[in-house]
Design a protein around this motif. Structure first.
Motif: not given
Length: 378
Positions: A238-240, A263-268, A272-282, A286-294
């Motif tokens: 999965y890619t954002v 990728i379950y949800t993300f907010n800008v 910055k973009i805050i990405i919620q990535e499902i791992i397993d078992n609920g 929650l990953i914070t990524v700098n949009i300009n630099s990745n």
């Protein structure tokens, strides 16, 4: 003489010790007082963390209390929604009316619909309405049509139509405060980004090279002339991605490290973009990524978080399935809960979905179609 001198010295030392005791007592007393004041302030903040306010929308829609009322957009102090019934079409429902409520003026414009069709998305701007109709076909697939209507003259015409496999893949409308409208549509194995101007549609970008079957229409986000979306890449990871509407650049921001992670949800928020990535078992990250630099700036392991909304420049609100409300502070990378239990509400009767009205201000709706605005003090 020697005895007197010694006695004077001893008396002097005693005075110094007494003064030190008084000083220590004063310091301790002031410290205790300060701690008490801080605790009182903290308690006050907890008690006042949320405040309930009533809104005139409930009374304005009182004649439709027995119908299904759906909020679609909140923008520039306006609330746009639809009123549905399942009496005619129990699968996709049919739209009885659409409405535009002005919060500041406490006024509403209700536009009745008599064609017994479902309007699943719409927007009104400059007395021009844009409707997205959804139909179910005999083969179980769905068709959508985009129509525009001049609310002054009543004239209408069709702009676009297409077929989709699932109802939730219907076109999404995004609006700028200056009146610009954008559409993201999926049809016939193609995703298109469109621009609406003067009741006409212009194609900005066609995403034919994406893995369309895994293009997630539910996560599409618009901000500052950019469209953010998630999809599955050619290696099933999965890619954002972000599409710049001005220059057509389309780049990846984040890619899952494992094809099992979704990728379950993300907010800008700004850059910055805050990405919620499902791992397993609920569980999720929650990953914070700098949009300009990745560059990944932070990763926080957490439970699965639902219904995120940005409520200010550094905070995201989540409404959990157990009726709890959590705030994630991006700067501090910390969670804390809001005390909704103190509000005069039956939290079990509140719809899970809510809408942002303004910074730290949300709109909620209960099962009796009563609407409230909640102010959040952070």
């Amino acid at each position: 003489k020697l005895y007197k001198e010694c006695n004077i010295v001893i008396l002097h030392k005693g005075n110094i010790m007494n003064r030190k005791k008084v000083f220590y007592i004063l310091v301790i007393s002031l410290t205790i007082l300060l701690i008490y004041i801080l605790l009182q302030n903290l308690d006050l903040k907890d008690e006042e963390s949320v405040e309930l306010n009533y809104i005139g929308l409930t009374e304005k829609l009182n004649d439709y209390k027995e119908y299904s009322i759906n909020i679609l957009h909140t923008n520039k102090n306006h609330i746009l929604g639809t009123i549905e019934t399942d009496q005619i079409n129990p699968i996709v429902f049919s739209t009885v009316a659409v409405f535009d409520y002005d919060i500041s003026r406490d006024s509403i414009n209700i536009i009745s619909q008599s064609n017994n069709q479902r309007i699943i998305e719409f927007y009104i701007i400059n007395e021009q309405a844009y409707y997205v109709y959804l139909y179910i076909q005999d083969n179980g697939l769905f068709e959508w049509k985009i129509l525009t209507m001049n609310l002054t003259t009543g004239e209408s015409h069709e702009l676009l139509k297409g077929n989709i496999a699932y109802a939730f893949e219907y076109p999404r409308i995004f609006a700028e405060e200056d009146g610009k409208l954008y559409l993201v549509v999926k049809a016939n194995d193609e995703v298109q980004i469109l621009f609406i101007e003067d009741a006409k549609i212009n194609i900005i970008k066609s995403l034919k090279n994406e893995k369309i079957n895994s293009f997630d229409m539910n996560t599409i986000t618009y901000q500052d002339e950019k469209i953010y979306y998630s999809c599955s890449d050619i290696d099933n990871k999965y890619t954002v991605k972000v599409l710049d509407i001005y220059n057509g650049d389309n780049k990846s921001i984040y890619k899952s490290t494992d094809e099992r992670f979704a990728i379950y949800t993300f907010n800008v928020i700004e850059h910055k973009i805050i990405i919620q990535e499902i791992i397993d078992n609920g569980k999720s990250n929650l990953i914070t990524v700098n949009i300009n630099s990745n560059i990944i700036e932070n990763t926080v392991a957490t439970e699965l978080l639902t219904l995120p909304e940005i409520i200010n420049a550094e905070s995201i609100l989540f409404h959990q399935s157990n009726n709890t409300w959590k705030v994630y502070n991006i700067i501090q990378s910390e969670f804390y809960e809001l005390d909704f239990m103190s509000l005069p509400l039956n939290l079990k009767s509140i719809f899970p979905k809510y809408f942002l009205i303004d910074n730290n201000k949300i709109l909620i709706q209960d099962f009796n179609n009563t609407f409230y605005i909640i102010d959040i003090y952070l």
